[in-house]
Scaffold this active site. Structure first.
Site, PDB file in Angstrom:
ATOM      1  N   CYS A   2      41.155  40.253  37.997  1.00 22.79           N
ATOM      2  CA  CYS A   2      41.355  41.695  37.915  1.00 22.79           C
ATOM      3  C   CYS A   2      40.408  42.358  38.898  1.00 22.79           C
ATOM      4  O   CYS A   2      39.238  42.007  38.966  1.00 22.79           O
ATOM      5  CB  CYS A   2      41.115  42.277  36.538  1.00 22.79           C
ATOM      6  SG  CYS A   2      42.492  42.079  35.426  1.00 22.79           S
ATOM      7  N   ARG A  27      42.276  38.881  43.420  1.00 21.00           N
ATOM      8  CA  ARG A  27      41.742  38.757  42.063  1.00 21.00           C
ATOM      9  C   ARG A  27      42.812  38.897  40.979  1.00 21.00           C
ATOM     10  O   ARG A  27      42.529  38.691  39.792  1.00 21.00           O
ATOM     11  CB  ARG A  27      40.673  39.829  41.822  1.00 21.00           C
ATOM     12  CG  ARG A  27      39.506  39.745  42.747  1.00 21.00           C
ATOM     13  CD  ARG A  27      38.533  40.859  42.460  1.00 21.00           C
ATOM     14  NE  ARG A  27      37.922  40.713  41.170  1.00 21.00           N
ATOM     15  CZ  ARG A  27      36.814  40.045  40.909  1.00 21.00           C
ATOM     16  NH1 ARG A  27      36.168  39.457  41.895  1.00 21.00           N
ATOM     17  NH2 ARG A  27      36.336  39.971  39.701  1.00 21.00           N
ATOM     18  N   TRP A  75      45.369  40.822  36.481  1.00 24.64           N
ATOM     19  CA  TRP A  75      45.736  39.444  36.141  1.00 24.64           C
ATOM     20  C   TRP A  75      45.692  39.409  34.622  1.00 24.64           C
ATOM     21  O   TRP A  75      44.636  39.376  34.016  1.00 24.64           O
ATOM     22  CB  TRP A  75      44.735  38.463  36.751  1.00 24.64           C
ATOM     23  CG  TRP A  75      45.116  37.026  36.571  1.00 24.64           C
ATOM     24  CD1 TRP A  75      45.982  36.300  37.318  1.00 24.64           C
ATOM     25  CD2 TRP A  75      44.615  36.141  35.565  1.00 24.64           C
ATOM     26  NE1 TRP A  75      46.061  35.020  36.834  1.00 24.64           N
ATOM     27  CE2 TRP A  75      45.238  34.894  35.757  1.00 24.64           C
ATOM     28  CE3 TRP A  75      43.719  36.273  34.510  1.00 24.64           C
ATOM     29  CZ2 TRP A  75      44.997  33.787  34.949  1.00 24.64           C
ATOM     30  CZ3 TRP A  75      43.469  35.174  33.691  1.00 24.64           C
ATOM     31  CH2 TRP A  75      44.109  33.950  33.924  1.00 24.64           C
ATOM     32  N   ASN A 100      37.904  44.940  33.696  1.00 25.34           N
ATOM     33  CA  ASN A 100      38.002  43.526  34.050  1.00 25.34           C
ATOM     34  C   ASN A 100      37.275  42.761  32.955  1.00 25.34           C
ATOM     35  O   ASN A 100      36.096  43.041  32.710  1.00 25.34           O
ATOM     36  CB  ASN A 100      37.346  43.303  35.419  1.00 25.34           C
ATOM     37  CG  ASN A 100      37.138  41.830  35.773  1.00 25.34           C
ATOM     38  OD1 ASN A 100      36.248  41.515  36.538  1.00 25.34           O
ATOM     39  ND2 ASN A 100      37.947  40.952  35.251  1.00 25.34           N
ATOM     40  N   GLY A 101      37.976  41.855  32.280  1.00 26.82           N
ATOM     41  CA  GLY A 101      37.328  41.065  31.238  1.00 26.82           C
ATOM     42  C   GLY A 101      38.188  40.946  29.998  1.00 26.82           C
ATOM     43  O   GLY A 101      39.399  41.212  30.024  1.00 26.82           O
ATOM     44  N   GLU A 483      40.612  16.965  45.182  1.00 24.78           N
ATOM     45  CA  GLU A 483      40.679  18.293  45.791  1.00 24.78           C
ATOM     46  C   GLU A 483      41.983  18.448  46.597  1.00 24.78           C
ATOM     47  O   GLU A 483      42.618  19.500  46.571  1.00 24.78           O
ATOM     48  CB  GLU A 483      39.434  18.502  46.676  1.00 24.78           C
ATOM     49  CG  GLU A 483      39.392  19.786  47.480  1.00 24.78           C
ATOM     50  CD  GLU A 483      39.449  21.067  46.640  1.00 24.78           C
ATOM     51  OE1 GLU A 483      39.307  21.006  45.409  1.00 24.78           O
ATOM     52  OE2 GLU A 483      39.696  22.131  47.236  1.00 24.78           O
ATOM     53  N   LYS A 487      44.845  21.258  45.870  1.00 25.62           N
ATOM     54  CA  LYS A 487      45.367  22.191  46.880  1.00 25.62           C
ATOM     55  C   LYS A 487      46.891  22.167  46.881  1.00 25.62           C
ATOM     56  O   LYS A 487      47.542  23.209  46.930  1.00 25.62           O
ATOM     57  CB  LYS A 487      44.899  21.814  48.286  1.00 25.62           C
ATOM     58  CG  LYS A 487      43.530  22.188  48.775  1.00 25.62           C
ATOM     59  CD  LYS A 487      43.129  23.600  48.651  1.00 25.62           C
ATOM     60  CE  LYS A 487      42.646  23.892  47.282  1.00 25.62           C
ATOM     61  NZ  LYS A 487      41.327  24.215  46.981  1.00 25.62           N
ATOM     62  N   GLU A 490      48.297  23.876  43.758  1.00 21.75           N
ATOM     63  CA  GLU A 490      48.029  25.321  43.720  1.00 21.75           C
ATOM     64  C   GLU A 490      49.015  26.107  44.579  1.00 21.75           C
ATOM     65  O   GLU A 490      49.499  27.148  44.157  1.00 21.75           O
ATOM     66  CB  GLU A 490      46.623  25.615  44.264  1.00 21.75           C
ATOM     67  CG  GLU A 490      45.504  25.377  43.291  1.00 21.75           C
ATOM     68  CD  GLU A 490      44.153  25.690  43.904  1.00 21.75           C
ATOM     69  OE1 GLU A 490      43.367  26.389  43.265  1.00 21.75           O
ATOM     70  OE2 GLU A 490      43.851  25.224  45.030  1.00 21.75           O
ATOM     71  N   HIS A 506      46.276   0.203  36.778  1.00 20.01           N
ATOM     72  CA  HIS A 506      46.092   0.411  35.338  1.00 20.01           C
ATOM     73  C   HIS A 506      47.038   1.479  34.794  1.00 20.01           C
ATOM     74  O   HIS A 506      46.791   2.027  33.733  1.00 20.01           O
ATOM     75  CB  HIS A 506      44.639   0.773  35.036  1.00 20.01           C
ATOM     76  CG  HIS A 506      43.687  -0.317  35.388  1.00 20.01           C
ATOM     77  ND1 HIS A 506      43.579  -1.474  34.658  1.00 20.01           N
ATOM     78  CD2 HIS A 506      42.826  -0.454  36.430  1.00 20.01           C
ATOM     79  CE1 HIS A 506      42.686  -2.270  35.217  1.00 20.01           C
ATOM     80  NE2 HIS A 506      42.224  -1.670  36.301  1.00 20.01           N
ATOM     81  N   LYS A 605      41.690  34.547  42.018  1.00 18.90           N
ATOM     82  CA  LYS A 605      40.398  34.013  42.435  1.00 18.90           C
ATOM     83  C   LYS A 605      39.288  34.602  41.588  1.00 18.90           C
ATOM     84  O   LYS A 605      39.483  35.625  40.935  1.00 18.90           O
ATOM     85  CB  LYS A 605      40.193  34.419  43.886  1.00 18.90           C
ATOM     86  CG  LYS A 605      39.459  33.394  44.692  1.00 18.90           C
ATOM     87  CD  LYS A 605      39.423  33.775  46.119  1.00 18.90           C
ATOM     88  CE  LYS A 605      38.556  32.831  46.888  1.00 18.90           C
ATOM     89  NZ  LYS A 605      39.090  31.477  46.935  1.00 18.90           N
TER      90      LYS A 605
HETATM   91  N1  HGA Z   1      42.140  41.969  29.390  1.00 19.12           N
HETATM   92  C1  HGA Z   1      42.627  42.900  30.388  1.00 19.12           C
HETATM   93  C2  HGA Z   1      41.957  42.635  31.722  1.00 19.12           C
HETATM   94  C3  HGA Z   1      42.292  41.264  32.226  1.00 19.12           C
HETATM   95  C4  HGA Z   1      41.341  40.672  33.230  1.00 19.12           C
HETATM   96  O1  HGA Z   1      40.212  41.110  33.472  1.00 19.12           O
HETATM   97  N2  HGA Z   1      41.766  39.597  33.883  1.00 19.12           N
HETATM   98  O2  HGA Z   1      40.915  38.922  34.725  1.00 19.12           O
HETATM   99  C5  HGA Z   1      44.129  42.827  30.515  1.00 19.12           C
HETATM  100  O3  HGA Z   1      44.763  41.868  30.064  1.00 19.12           O
HETATM  101  O4  HGA Z   1      44.692  43.751  31.080  1.00 19.12           O
END
Ligand code: HGA
Length: 610
Positions: A2, A27, A75, A100-101, A483, A487, A490, A506, A605
């Site tokens: 985010c 992000r 995100w 964000n969080g 790695e 890649k 991803e 094995h 990221k």
């Molecule tokens: N929990 C909030 C923010 C998500 C977030 O920080 N993602 O990295 C949401 O879901 O909108």
């Protein structure tokens, strides 16, 4: 994860916020939004599902205009990516917030606020915070007091930016567990999750510490710590050119970042090595004193950084003879672990804000250890601030979600650290000089690998229509294989698994047939003959092999065995050089498949949430 951006200025902030979001899109990119306050003290908001470009289009049709605003690229953690769940979230039509969080106790708070008459329009944890602040605002009639009272009720991690149309001259921001930086301008100030977002408008930054609340005005920034005491936070100038957040002539950031590796590996060794020695002081003034007591190294990291840690274990045990354990942070933090007092606790994180890694460090501190060393790419980040010793990788901003130059500079930094530690553990001056010489050869050798780009692009065609692949390596090349597989999954979404080559018989050999390409890294070392036998096992089952080999390793190309010759490199530095062709291979497969190389689906990221 985010991205948050905000601005308080005399000029219209919409363009600044939009450019900030574009730069933060790595992000999170499932939805984006913006809220601004205009002269008439009205909060206007726009939100769109999808990338920032969709928001830009919407704003072009219905422009927002104002001198103060906040914006967000999401995100999702709570509630699907949708317009109603996109930030900013509002309480009433005057308060807006971006977050964000994760708020862990959001359900209890939601129930309580509902009972108090607040109506919810989203499934997010963030909307709870908006209503909670509004509830306290009604009581205190002061945004600072309202934010302070509200965050005292939150459990979890957050960086928040809040505006209220009744107080149209300032933004309130705070952080606890998620990053937030203040950009200091002239007659205008900004905030963002990452300084990159603000490089077009400033190069001077203040990093908030955990628990800080900051009041951001056009001509002033004031910060209070958790206890409510006014505090100053140092202004740090951004050192890399602002064009480092631009793609330039490259089609993707990832390709640009792969090509930057010779320069950034060189920058990472500069100032830390002479022609023959590692300069131990470069880790911190107290480095010699701390390192001489270390009898165990505990490495903690996530994702690509974890693979860097796995390579380092081979180096640390071989060159320093010091036992080394490596563990992913999300596992370490949730199990009962034993930390010896003479342990060096080594955390690796590109952003320095990786939630699990930081939590592991903080937990381990309680248990006690000799010292903490951070290998990190972002000066001023939480990890750097909370460690005793630091080696900054000089990768510059990495925008592609799939890490490339951050990994090879982490390896360079880890090798420098290993030599410093090994000096206290019997490494001879001659051996140190031999390896330092090999480190200095790295930029040239990586350049030689980059010259194979067209051939690797040709090779990548064989992967385009495949659904699965295997990556093999032995010794310190096993993490390189891991790695390489990471890649490929991803960015091309091809299922890729990595095994130590000796493990093939094995189990995984059962998967091998003509539809399963097998990629192998084969530098010339003591294990190459054993590796060749493993390749025969694959060939005997009809598997098609793609081998990146030292010319001296004498792996012969034949029907079903494609060999790409790499420069001869020192055994110790080989993992750094052999990573590069695997990055290029994944990149070209993804381009052929037409995936979103820089922003692959479901990922983001800088994983600042658990
Ligand atoms: N929990 C909030 C923010 C998500 C977030 O920080 N993602 O990295 C949401 O879901 O909108």
């Amino acid at each position: 994860m985010c991205g948050i951006v905000g601005a308080v200025s005399e000029r219209d902030v919409q363009g600044i916020l939009l450019e900030g979001l574009r730069r933060l899109e790595y992000r999170g990119y499932d939805s984006a939004g913006m809220a601004v306050i205009d002269g008439g003290r009205v909060t206007q908001r726009a939100r769109e599902v999808g990338k920032v470009a969709s928001l830009a289009e919407a704003i072009e049709t219905n422009p927002l205009s104002g001198h103060l605003g906040i914006a967000h690229t999401r995100w999702a953690t709570h509630g699907e990516p949708s317009q109603v769940n996109a930030h900013p979230h509002m309480s009433g039509d005057r308060l807006a917030i971006v977050h964000n969080g994760i708020i862990e106790n959001y359900q209890d708070l939601r129930d309580e606020l509902k009972a108090d008459g607040f109506e919810f329009t989203s499934q997010t944890d963030t909307e709870v915070v908006a209503h909670l602040i509004e509830q306290y605002y009604r009581k205190h009639s002061n945004l600072y007091d309202a934010v302070k009272a509200a965050i005292a009720r939150l459990r979890g991690a957050y960086a928040l930016a809040v505006l209220h149309a009744d107080e149209p001259d300032h933004l309130l921001v705070c952080r606890e567990g998620s990053p937030l930086v203040i950009g200091v301008g002239i007659g205008e100030n900004f905030i963002a999750s990452d300084q990159l977002a603000l490089l077009p408008v400033t190069d001077r930054f203040m990093f908030l510490e955990e628990g800080d609340i900051a009041d951001i005005r056009r001509d002033a920034v004031s910060i209070h710590d958790r206890e409510g005491t006014p505090v100053e936070r140092k202004i740090i100038r951004f050192e890399h050119g602002s064009d480092s957040a631009e793609k330039g002539e490259y089609r993707h950031f990832m390709l640009k970042e792969i090509y930057e590796q010779p320069a950034v590996i060189k920058a990472t060794m500069e100032g830390r090595t002479t022609d023959t020695r590692v300069l131990e002081q470069a880790l911190g003034t107290d480095a010699a004193n701390l390192l001489q007591d270390v009898n165990h190294v505990q490495i903690i990291a996530c994702g690509t950084s974890y693979h860097a840690g796995m390579v380092a274990r081979y180096w640390i045990e071989e060159l320093a003879g010091v036992p080394c354990s490596v563990e992913v942070a999300s596992e370490f933090r949730y199990r009962k672990h034993v930390i010896q007092r003479d342990t060096l606790f080594l955390c690796i994180s590109q952003s320095g804000e990786t939630a699990d890694t930081l939590a592991a460090l903080r937990q381990a501190k309680q248990a006690g250890f000799r010292a903490a060393l951070a290998i990190c790419n972002v000066p001023g980040s939480s990890l750097v601030r909370e460690s005793d010793l630091v080696i900054m990788t000089q990768a510059g901003p990495e925008i592609g979600v799939a890490s490339t130059k951050a990994f090879t500079t982490q390896l360079t930094a880890l090798l420098i650290f290993t030599l410093a530690l090994a000096r206290h553990n019997g490494l001879t001056e001659e051996r140190e000089a031999e390896i330092v010489k090999a480190i200095h050869q790295l930029p040239g050798q990586v350049d030689q690998v980059l010259a194979l780009d067209a051939e690797i692009a040709e090779m990548s065609k064989a992967f385009m229509d495949k659904n699965h692949s295997l990556f093999l390596g032995r010794g310190s090349q096993f993490p390189v294989a891991l790695e390489g597989a990471l890649k490929l999954k991803e960015i091309s979404y091809i299922h890729a698994e990595a095994y130590p080559a000796g493990e093939l018989k094995h189990g995984p050999l059962a998967l091998v047939d003509s539809e399963m390409p097998v990629v192998t890294v084969a530098p010339n070392n003591a294990l190459v003959e054993k590796l060749k036998s493993n390749l025969e096992e694959v060939r005997a089952r009809g598997g098609e092999l793609f081998v990146f080999a030292d010319s001296a390793a004498d792996v012969k190309a034949e029907e079903g065995i494609h060999v790409m010759q790499l420069p001869s490199v020192h055994e110790i530095t080989a993992p750094i050089v052999y990573t590069v062709p695997l990055q290029l291979l994944s990149y070209h497969v993804a381009v052929l498949k037409g995936t979103d190389v820089d922003q692959p689906r479901n990922l983001a990221k800088s994983v600042t949430v658990e």
